[in-house]
Design a protein around this motif. Structure first.
Motif, PDB file in Angstrom:
ATOM      1  N   GLY A   7     -62.339 -25.592   5.932  1.00  0.00           N
ATOM      2  CA  GLY A   7     -61.261 -25.841   6.918  1.00  0.00           C
ATOM      3  C   GLY A   7     -60.423 -26.383   7.716  1.00  0.00           C
ATOM      4  N   LYS A   8     -61.330 -28.046   7.675  1.00  0.00           N
ATOM      5  CA  LYS A   8     -60.511 -28.466   8.326  1.00  0.00           C
ATOM      6  C   LYS A   8     -59.437 -28.739   8.220  1.00  0.00           C
ATOM      7  N   THR A   9     -59.007 -29.308   7.410  1.00  0.00           N
ATOM      8  CA  THR A   9     -57.508 -29.843   7.150  1.00  0.00           C
ATOM      9  C   THR A   9     -56.364 -28.112   8.160  1.00  0.00           C
ATOM     10  N   THR A  10     -57.005 -27.067   6.987  1.00  0.00           N
ATOM     11  CA  THR A  10     -55.829 -26.018   8.031  1.00  0.00           C
ATOM     12  C   THR A  10     -55.794 -26.155   9.272  1.00  0.00           C
ATOM     13  N   LEU A  11     -56.699 -26.619  10.440  1.00  0.00           N
ATOM     14  CA  LEU A  11     -57.320 -26.382  11.273  1.00  0.00           C
ATOM     15  C   LEU A  11     -56.600 -27.387  12.281  1.00  0.00           C
ATOM     16  N   LEU A  12     -56.576 -28.188  11.778  1.00  0.00           N
ATOM     17  CA  LEU A  12     -55.708 -29.875  12.325  1.00  0.00           C
ATOM     18  C   LEU A  12     -54.526 -29.316  11.441  1.00  0.00           C
ATOM     19  N   ARG A  13     -53.425 -29.008  10.523  1.00  0.00           N
ATOM     20  CA  ARG A  13     -52.698 -28.300  10.130  1.00  0.00           C
ATOM     21  C   ARG A  13     -52.026 -27.303  11.303  1.00  0.00           C
ATOM     22  N   SER A  14     -52.267 -26.413  12.018  1.00  0.00           N
ATOM     23  CA  SER A  14     -52.478 -25.522  12.507  1.00  0.00           C
ATOM     24  C   SER A  14     -51.987 -26.545  13.525  1.00  0.00           C
ATOM     25  N   LEU A  15     -53.528 -27.108  14.213  1.00  0.00           N
ATOM     26  CA  LEU A  15     -52.659 -27.703  15.951  1.00  0.00           C
ATOM     27  C   LEU A  15     -51.707 -28.232  15.451  1.00  0.00           C
ATOM     28  N   ALA A  16     -51.023 -28.878  14.279  1.00  0.00           N
ATOM     29  CA  ALA A  16     -49.704 -29.683  14.639  1.00  0.00           C
ATOM     30  C   ALA A  16     -48.745 -28.211  14.755  1.00  0.00           C
ATOM     31  N   GLY A  17     -48.776 -27.635  14.251  1.00  0.00           N
ATOM     32  CA  GLY A  17     -47.271 -26.441  14.523  1.00  0.00           C
ATOM     33  C   GLY A  17     -47.348 -26.816  12.224  1.00  0.00           C
TER      34      GLY A  17
END
Ligand code: ATP
Length: 355
Positions: free
Chosen positions: A42-52
């Motif tokens: 889920g690392k990328t999902t977390l980062l992409r969520s932060l980026a919107g």
């Protein structure tokens, strides 16, 4: 310290798949946080969520105290640096750098000055007129970084930015990114599956598994006091050895599940006969002879790398040992090992929690 980024009970579903499970994470201003964990955690999902780039299903994401849940990516004032660089191939380095400023209405002369200033910081001044195809991998990476820097964002997000580079350049770029981070006083969130990269670059390491944060802390905190077997096995290279064992009648020894009733002293007090798993780091096992040897097993193989040698025992479980220097024992002969009892990690056999 001020919180630059906050995740509060963040949830993310892809259909019925629960990809982020109650993520609570605070990133302080000026800090460098690495998100690390096995593929699919889920690392990328977390980062992409932060980026919107992903809409979260629950909880809240804040940037400098402001709720971002419904704010579109370009209004979040953060810059993302990708592995693929995403440079515009038909533009020169200078045009790549000034593009975002120009579309926001900055005058040409001013934008050029900004590009020159950033290029001076990232050592690209002599390459401003080149096209991306005329640059090396490391130089392209620096352009991608510069393009993020020029926007003076509230945070830099990195998604495995070094995975396209060869080993030597990776090590070099790690230092370069870290130096830039410090020089700019930036706040950085960095995704990697490489625990060495995370350990060497970050102030805080966040280790994820199956959509949850397993442990977060300073790199050496995770190495010294992993809260469970998963963290212990993930942090450290080569990976920690795990040997099932039974606590001795005195409550202060561990009888290892290895041939020959091998026993290690343990400095704590444990319930006699309790089943546990002993975690022994390869670099903490030291060759020993005579009565100093607490563990004796036949040597199965040795791999010399020059400064260090990796040894493997003929046993189940096999033990890996990192030896400083050279090996003199022949394959099949007995390898004697000792360990400082204070360096033994213990985990519950069933739950894997640290004892
Ligand atoms: P890797 O290191 O392999 O890139 P990761 O930790 O970055 O992995 P994510 O890309 O965040 O992992 O994916 C987390 C989980 O969510 C994975 O199981 C993945 O299959 C799933 N997933 C990701 N994107 C989608 C999507 N758009 N639809 C459905 N499932 C998805």
């Amino acid at each position: 310290m001020t919180a630059q980024i906050e995740f509060v009970d963040v949830q993310k579903y892809y259909g019925t798949y629960h990809a982020l499970k109650s993520i609570n994470l605070t990133v302080e201003k000026g800090s460098f946080v690495a998100l690390v964990g096995p593929s699919g955690c889920g690392k990328t999902t977390l980062l992409r969520s932060l980026a919107g780039l992903e809409k979260i299903s629950g909880g809240e994401i804040r940037i400098v105290g402001e709720r971002m849940n419904d704010v579109p990516p370009r209004k979040r004032d953060i810059a993302m640096v990708f592995q693929s660089y995403a440079l515009y191939p038909h533009m020169t380095v200078e045009q790549n750098l000034t593009y975002s400023l120009r579309i926001r209405g900055m005058k040409k002369k001013e934008a050029r000055k900004a590009a020159e200033d950033v290029a001076a910081t990232t050592e690209l001044s002599h390459l401003l007129k080149r096209y991306p195809r005329e640059l090396s991998g490391g130089q392209r990476q620096r352009v991608a970084m510069s393009r993020a820097i020029i926007r003076d964002p509230k945070a830099f997000l990195f998604d495995e930015p070094l995975s396209n580079l060869d080993a030597a350049l990776r090590v070099h770029m790690r230092k370069e990114i870290r130096t830039l981070h410090e020089r700019l006083g930036a706040t950085s969130v960095y995704v990697t599956h490489d625990q060495i990269e995370a350990m060497t670059m970050a102030d805080r390491v966040v280790l994820m598994k199956e959509g949850r944060i397993e442990q977060q802390g300073a790199p050496l905190e995770l190495y010294d006091r992993p809260i469970n077997r998963f963290v212990a096995g993930f942090i450290g290279s080569p990976a920690m050895n795990f040997v099932p064992a039974t606590v001795g009648a005195d409550g202060q020894s561990l009888v290892l599940d290895l041939p020959g009733n091998q026993t290690l002293p343990y400095p704590g007090r444990l319930e006699p006969s309790r089943r546990v798993v002993a975690g022994l780091r390869p670099e903490h096992l030291v060759p020993a002879s005579g009565t100093d040897a607490l563990i004796r097993l036949p040597l199965r193989g040795a791999e010399a790398t020059g400064a260090t040698t990796f040894l493997f025992t003929e046993s189940d479980p096999e033990l890996a040992v990192v030896l400083n220097g050279r090996n003199t024992i022949k394959v099949g002969e007995e390898l004697g090992l000792m360990i400082d009892p204070a360096l033994i990690h213990l985990f519950d056999e069933k739950t894997g929690e640290r004892l």
